[in-house]
Design an enzyme around this catalytic site. Structure first.
Site, mmCIF file in Angstrom:
data_model
loop_
_atom_site.group_PDB
_atom_site.id
_atom_site.type_symbol
_atom_site.label_atom_id
_atom_site.label_comp_id
_atom_site.label_asym_id
_atom_site.label_seq_id
_atom_site.Cartn_x
_atom_site.Cartn_y
_atom_site.Cartn_z
ATOM 1 N N HIS A 81 -8.123 -4.927 -1.356
ATOM 2 C CA HIS A 81 -6.807 -4.352 -1.078
ATOM 3 C C HIS A 81 -5.910 -5.285 -0.287
ATOM 4 C CE1 HIS A 81 -3.833 -1.260 -0.890
ATOM 5 N NE2 HIS A 81 -3.804 -1.297 0.418
ATOM 6 N N ASP B 257 -9.341 -4.745 -6.089
ATOM 7 C CA ASP B 257 -8.936 -3.682 -5.156
ATOM 8 C C ASP B 257 -9.745 -2.416 -5.423
ATOM 9 O OD1 ASP B 257 -7.628 -1.895 -3.473
ATOM 10 O OD2 ASP B 257 -5.657 -2.755 -3.865
ATOM 11 N N SER C 198 0.836 -1.191 0.000
ATOM 12 C CA SER C 198 0.000 0.000 0.000
ATOM 13 C C SER C 198 0.879 1.252 0.000
ATOM 14 C CB SER C 198 -0.950 -0.041 1.193
ATOM 15 O OG SER C 198 -1.951 0.915 1.063
#
Length: 717
Positions: free
Chosen positions: A694, A662, A587
């Site tokens: 995600h 995602d 991320s």
């Protein structure tokens, strides 16, 4: 970006040195860590409401039994068996349970039982049951019950409120574009839900979000034949964002009013709270630039704006995260949390918005307010006053402003406080202690140990780990956690893997068991002969405002500086192989990883970036604009952090990983980067996880970490 952090916090860990012979398998590291290799604890530990007695469950002859203990009897005695509970249920014509259901004893005088999808209240004095919420209501979307017995829920996009017998449809225009009673502003600003019952449970404040002006974004459902497109609303940086209002529904006259929150429409309405008498609603209103917050008061009956109690401004950004908290014994005063002096602290105000005094102060963070004691004169809170990597419980007297520490020991403490405030249940652990439970008598300062967990890794060969700090380029102390290979030979060179995140609302390194991680992957790597380092660079959480805001308008720059300090440290160790180092992040950490590989191409031989932001123009407005301003306001910053246009600088091996569905960091980030790599004849590796958003969770998580491990094994060893 808190929702991005979940998978990251599961990665930070710490171990202890042992001389036993077992080796961790990947299954041990990723799955058994939650079962057979998890530290034992007192399950479902809680106070019995209104007493200093505590309850917990344990298995007796393979059956879950509730036990009760106290300061005088900390061994605990059986309190409730399944057969005893079923006897009580049968007398009330309730269905018997096959296993012990979830029970909350600590929230009110009644026991709150969740059984067969329904919520029941058992009165231990009258020995009677009341159905709080039928399973049909409890199963509704966004269902939330008030203390007066009303339940709010969503159905066919609209808000309904039921009294248990009949349901009132509160709204009529709900659609995929007009969203009611749901979390808004992409879950930023501490927002986790969309309904807020008044104290008496007879009025409901709720969000209404109009997102018709936000562009549709396609997420492909690959499970159907043919695959189909599912649009979501995704406001990107600099583009139009949704418009939010707040309604109030009165169950007594069944009327709805909307608070007159004014213009501009693209403001953020955060941290909703009711006044103690339920006449007013307070909202922390934040401008889209996120540098100006106004705490506003509204009339709950008319919706009229009353006044602004106070304002906060910052040359970078203001981020309100916690609603006002009125004093238990004085409805004319409230507590506000703010980092206006550089650290998150507690401030006492009167109801007119005049500051009375700052209750806590120092170069440390208040992490959470736990509540008042029975008198309301004292407030419990947890903070980092001892150290940024520990957490302790303190109590502050509202009148004197004097604080006292309650818990002890260099560790991370998780606490529960009795109704009176006289007794504390303290669960804590450290890197050397898998877990202890103490009972603390607050006034006497006495502490009694209730439980000590055994080391679940005592039979395993582990690498030595240590937490320490290095000095960053700007002079900050940068926390690191280093894992040495099992059976380290300091005369030989060992490959290195560094893990990081480096973004806001995340802290990887804490002095608690396994660093609070959900896996033992770092120790697994140490068994494979790797030196592993975890690092919390600038931008990370719980180090004060300046530490986080250092990345403002140029995310990644300070993180790369701190990583270079860590690299210098690693290269200075006699047993590290500087020619075979790997970097991993997910991320925001994925962004940092790609950023570093492109701008420092000769440091790491291989890297893995998961769910990475590669172009901040494609990320959501609420988060991005806080740290970067808009693309229109900061074109240089966005250009410098557009990693797609820099892919030609890549020299090492790079594996990109993305969940195919995602909806947080859109897969377009990775696709765009891969397309540019192909155009520029740059080789990258790419792995997708179909069906995952995600975070890659469930059984596929083990597959993910095997993939990452294999990549480093192939390229660094």
């Amino acid at each position: 970006m808190k929702k991005l952090v979940l998978s990251l916090l599961l990665l930070s860990g710490a171990g202890i040195v042992n001389g036993q012979q077992k080796n961790l398998s990947m299954l041990d590291a990723m799955s058994n860590v939650r079962t057979t290799l998890a530290p034992a604890k007192l399950e479902n530990l809680q106070f019995l409401y209104g007493t200093e007695e505590y309850l917990y469950t344990k298995k007796v002859n393979n059956e879950t039994v509730w036990f009760k203990g106290s300061a005088a009897d900390q061994e605990g005695k059986p309190f409730l068996t399944l057969s005893q509970l079923n006897q009580k249920l049968s007398t009330a014509n309730q269905k018997a349970q096959k296993i012990m259901p979830a029970i909350r004893f600590n929230q009110e005088k009644n026991w709150i039982i969740t059984a067969n999808g329904s919520t029941l209240a058992f009165n231990p004095v009258s020995n009677t049951f009341t159905v709080i919420t039928e399973s049909q209501l409890a199963g509704k979307d966004k269902a939330e019950r008030s203390v007066a017995g009303y339940t709010a829920y969503l159905e066919n996009y609209n808000l309904f409120v039921s009294d248990g017998k009949t349901a009132k449809q509160v709204t009529n225009d709900g659609t995929g574009n007009i969203v009611y009673a749901s979390s808004v502003h992409r879950d930023e600003f501490g927002i986790k839900k969309g309904t807020y019952w008044s104290n008496d449970g007879k009025q409901l404040a709720f969000y209404r979000m109009d997102q018709s002006m936000v562009a549709d974004y396609p997420i492909i459902d690959w499970t159907s034949r043919p695959a189909k497109n599912v649009n979501i609303k995704y406001p990107m940086a600099g583009d139009k964002i949704h418009e939010v209002t707040v309604g109030v529904y009165n169950t007594q006259n069944q009327a709805v009013v909307y608070l007159k929150t004014g213009v501009p429409a693209d403001q953020y309405l955060t941290n909703i709270a009711w006044s103690p008498d339920d006449k007013f609603v307070y909202i922390a209103v934040l401008n889209r630039g996120q540098n100006h917050m106004e705490l506003k008061q509204f009339n709950a009956q008319t919706g009229n704006y009353i006044k602004t109690l106070f304002e906060e401004r910052d040359d970078k950004y203001v981020e309100p995260l916690v609603p006002v908290l009125f004093l238990k014994n004085d409805p004319k005063q409230f507590i506000w949390q703010s980092n206006r002096d550089g650290w998150n602290h507690l401030y006492l105000y009167n109801a007119q918005g005049k500051l009375i005094k700052q209750l806590t102060k120092g170069k440390w963070e208040v992490l959470e307010v736990k509540g008042f004691d029975a008198s309301g004169d004292n407030l419990f809170y947890e903070s980092t006053e001892e150290s940024p990597i520990t957490k302790n419980l303190y109590v502050v007297n509202i009148k004197s402003g004097k604080s006292k520490r309650i818990t002890s020991g260099f560790a991370v403490h998780k606490t529960e406080i009795s109704t009176s405030g006289n007794t504390v249940l303290d669960y804590f652990s450290s890197t050397k202690n898998p877990g202890t439970v103490d009972l603390i008598e607050v006034k006497k300062g006495l502490k009694k140990q209730l439980f000590q967990a055994e080391d679940p890794l005592k039979d395993y060969k582990l690498g030595e780990s240590s937490i320490f700090t290095i000095k960053g380029k700007a002079g900050d102390a940068i926390y690191c956690n280093l894992f040495k290979p099992v059976n380290l030979d300091s005369t030989k060179k060992h490959p290195v893997i560094v893990y990081w995140y480096g973004g806001s609302h995340a802290q990887l390194i804490r002095d608690q068991w396994n660093g609070g991680a959900g896996n033992y992957w770092f120790q697994y790597l140490a068994e494979q002969g790797f030196v592993v380092m975890v690092i919390d660079t600038r931008g990370s959480d719980n180090r004060g405002k300046a530490f986080e805001q250092s990345m403002f308008r140029r995310v990644g720059d300070v993180q790369m500086e701190d990583m270079m300090s860590a690299v210098t440290y690693l290269k200075g160790l006699p047993y590290t192989d500087a020619e075979n180092m790997g970097l991993f992040g997910w991320s925001f950490g994925g962004f940092n990883t790609v950023d570093f590989m492109l701008n420092h191409p000769d440091v790491f031989k291989a890297a893995v970036a998961g769910g990475a932001v590669t172009n901040w123009n494609f990320y959501e407005a609420m988060y991005t604009e806080r740290y970067m301003d808009t693309p229109q306001e900061n074109p240089e910053g966005y250009a410098a952090t557009n990693l797609t246009n820099q892919i030609q600088k890549l020299k090492g091996k790079l594996l990109l990983i993305h969940g195919l569905q995602d909806n947080v960091v859109l897969q377009q980030h990775t696709v765009e980067l891969v397309k540019k790599a192909v155009d520029d004849n740059i080789q990258v590796d790419y792995m997708i996880y179909p069906g995952h958003e995600h975070n890659v969770i469930g059984k596929d998580r083990t597959h993910l970490y095997q993939k990452v491990t294999d990549y480093f094994m192939q390229n660094l060893k």
